[in-house]
Scaffold this active site. Structure first.
Site, PDB file in Angstrom:
ATOM      1  N   ASP A 112      -9.806   0.908  -2.151  1.00 44.60           N
ATOM      2  CA  ASP A 112      -8.646   1.060  -1.266  1.00 44.60           C
ATOM      3  C   ASP A 112      -8.265  -0.291  -0.685  1.00 44.60           C
ATOM      4  OD1 ASP A 112     -10.028   4.136  -0.416  1.00 44.60           O
ATOM      5  OD2 ASP A 112      -8.009   3.889  -1.241  1.00 44.60           O
ATOM      6  N   MET A 163      -1.317  11.647  -2.378  1.00 41.02           N
ATOM      7  CA  MET A 163      -2.072  11.469  -1.131  1.00 41.02           C
ATOM      8  C   MET A 163      -2.146  12.794  -0.387  1.00 41.02           C
ATOM      9  SD  MET A 163      -3.112   8.453  -1.257  1.00 41.02           S
ATOM     10  CE  MET A 163      -3.894   8.415   0.360  1.00 41.02           C
ATOM     11  N   HIS A 167      -6.342   1.142  -5.632  1.00 43.82           N
ATOM     12  CA  HIS A 167      -5.268   1.824  -4.901  1.00 43.82           C
ATOM     13  C   HIS A 167      -4.663   0.838  -3.918  1.00 43.82           C
ATOM     14  CE1 HIS A 167      -4.197   5.177  -1.779  1.00 43.82           C
ATOM     15  NE2 HIS A 167      -3.123   4.609  -2.309  1.00 43.82           N
ATOM     16  N   MET A 207      -2.367  -0.163  -1.082  1.00 41.28           N
ATOM     17  CA  MET A 207      -1.556   0.297   0.044  1.00 41.28           C
ATOM     18  C   MET A 207      -1.012  -0.965   0.724  1.00 41.28           C
ATOM     19  SD  MET A 207      -4.161   3.275   1.256  1.00 41.28           S
ATOM     20  CE  MET A 207      -5.517   2.537   0.328  1.00 41.28           C
ATOM     21  N   ASP A 212      -6.061  12.309  -3.424  1.00 41.19           N
ATOM     22  CA  ASP A 212      -6.808  11.330  -2.634  1.00 41.19           C
ATOM     23  C   ASP A 212      -6.726  11.593  -1.135  1.00 41.19           C
ATOM     24  OD1 ASP A 212      -6.548   7.664  -2.392  1.00 41.19           O
ATOM     25  OD2 ASP A 212      -8.034   9.101  -1.668  1.00 41.19           O
ATOM     26  N   MET A 225      -5.766  -2.515   1.510  1.00 38.49           N
ATOM     27  CA  MET A 225      -4.780  -2.368   2.580  1.00 38.49           C
ATOM     28  C   MET A 225      -4.405  -3.745   3.138  1.00 38.49           C
ATOM     29  SD  MET A 225      -6.567   0.813   4.586  1.00 38.49           S
ATOM     30  CE  MET A 225      -7.239   2.195   3.669  1.00 38.49           C
ATOM     31  N   SER A 274     -14.347   6.664  -3.496  1.00 39.25           N
ATOM     32  CA  SER A 274     -13.792   5.607  -2.637  1.00 39.25           C
ATOM     33  C   SER A 274     -14.912   4.982  -1.796  1.00 39.25           C
ATOM     34  CB  SER A 274     -12.733   6.200  -1.699  1.00 39.25           C
ATOM     35  OG  SER A 274     -12.519   5.315  -0.610  1.00 39.25           O
ATOM     36  N   HIS A 320     -13.223   3.776  -6.660  1.00 42.96           N
ATOM     37  CA  HIS A 320     -11.870   3.697  -6.087  1.00 42.96           C
ATOM     38  C   HIS A 320     -11.851   2.630  -5.008  1.00 42.96           C
ATOM     39  CE1 HIS A 320      -7.981   5.661  -4.910  1.00 42.96           C
ATOM     40  NE2 HIS A 320      -8.335   5.356  -3.688  1.00 42.96           N
TER      41      HIS A 320
HETATM   42  C1  DX5 Z   1      -6.981   6.564   2.446  1.00 47.81           C
HETATM   43  C2  DX5 Z   1      -7.566   6.180   1.100  1.00 47.81           C
HETATM   44  C3  DX5 Z   1      -8.494   7.234   0.550  1.00 47.81           C
HETATM   45  C4  DX5 Z   1      -9.675   7.502   1.474  1.00 47.81           C
HETATM   46  C5  DX5 Z   1     -10.490   8.658   0.954  1.00 47.81           C
HETATM   47  O1  DX5 Z   1      -5.925   5.683   2.757  1.00 47.81           O
HETATM   48  O2  DX5 Z   1      -6.543   5.997   0.154  1.00 47.81           O
HETATM   49  O3  DX5 Z   1      -8.980   6.804  -0.737  1.00 47.81           O
HETATM   50  O4  DX5 Z   1     -10.496   6.358   1.539  1.00 47.81           O
HETATM   51  O5  DX5 Z   1     -11.504   8.826   1.884  1.00 47.81           O
HETATM   52  P1  DX5 Z   1     -11.882  10.300   2.379  1.00 47.81           P
HETATM   53  O6  DX5 Z   1     -12.397  11.005   1.137  1.00 47.81           O
HETATM   54  O7  DX5 Z   1     -12.945  10.043   3.407  1.00 47.81           O
HETATM   55  O8  DX5 Z   1     -10.637  10.918   2.904  1.00 47.81           O
HETATM   56 ZN    ZN Z   2      -7.250   5.678  -1.905  1.00 42.15          ZN
END
Ligand code: DX5
Ligand code: ZN
Length: 209
Positions: free
Chosen positions: A32, A134, A63, A65, A172, A34, A6, A30
């Site tokens: 993320d 998660m 991913h 969110m 994750d 949001m 990520s 990955h």
């Molecule tokens: C959180 C993300 C994860 C996060 C993982 O909402 O979906 O992918 O970035 O980061 P670490 O490994 O630092 O928890």
């Molecule tokens: Zn993620």
């Protein structure tokens, strides 16, 4: 075990981070995404990422969110990701979204938050390519792994074997050299800060096992 890195915690020097990751053995990058609605924070648009991904050759593991899943699927499909994963808790018509993502020729993942039971997604498991469990509450990197997540991972593994299904199990959040030991039955480990804040290749190999 495969590793999906990520880049959430690399917020500023994103292109440098992606170019560096292209010289490692990470299996996926990955992303993320949001929207500030499904989770409080916001991250990048696909146009912003297109620029920093210009030299990228690693498969993308998106991913989402977000609440408006379809518009983000349409936007991020343009990056030709290997996976687009959305949250079970974000929309009502899950089947329709699974079919839509597949119609774009993209592998589909469904993600569940820590307080969602695996039984709630059993009915979708024959249709998805990946389940993203998660191990932190979605919305930010650098959180602690929620103990007990391994029970969900093992439950999904058992369900997969008992029903002869072939989805991959990905975990994750808060994954590092200690917590990885708890989820060795998963197929993919998603990790951000543990990799980005240390030597990339060494951290990736530690997680791969
Ligand atoms: C959180 C993300 C994860 C996060 C993982 O909402 O979906 O992918 O970035 O980061 P670490 O490994 O630092 O928890
Ligand atoms: Zn993620």
């Amino acid at each position: 075990m495969k590793v999906s890195t990520s880049i959430l915690s690399a917020k500023d020097n994103l292109k440098e981070t992606i170019d560096k990751l292209n010289n490692t053995s990470t299996d996926y990058i990955h992303l993320d995404i949001m929207d500030g609605r499904f989770v409080e924070n916001t991250t990048w648009t696909s146009d912003e990422l297109r620029g920093v991904l210009i030299n990228n050759t690693k498969p993308l593991d998106v991913h989402l969110m977000v609440r408006d899943v379809k518009s983000y699927v349409d936007s991020f499909a343009r990056l030709n990701p290997e996976y687009i994963t959305f949250h079970y808790e974000a929309i009502d018509d899950i089947d329709e979204m699974i079919n839509y993502i597949k119609s774009l020729g993209i592998k589909v993942g469904i993600s569940i938050k820590p307080n969602t039971k695996i039984e709630e997604i059993y009915r979708y498991l024959p249709k998805v390519d990946l389940v993203l469990v998660m191990s932190v509450n979605p919305g930010m990197g650098g959180q602690e792994f929620i103990l007990g997540t391994q029970i969900k991972v093992n439950g999904l593994k058992e369900y997969k074997l008992n029903n002869n299904l072939d989805y991959l199990i990905s975990v994750d959040g808060g994954i590092n050299s200690d917590t990885i030991k708890l989820i060795r039955s998963a197929d993919i480990a998603v990790s951000g800060s543990f990799i980005i804040k240390n030597n990339y290749e060494e951290s990736i190999n530690t997680l791969r096992g």
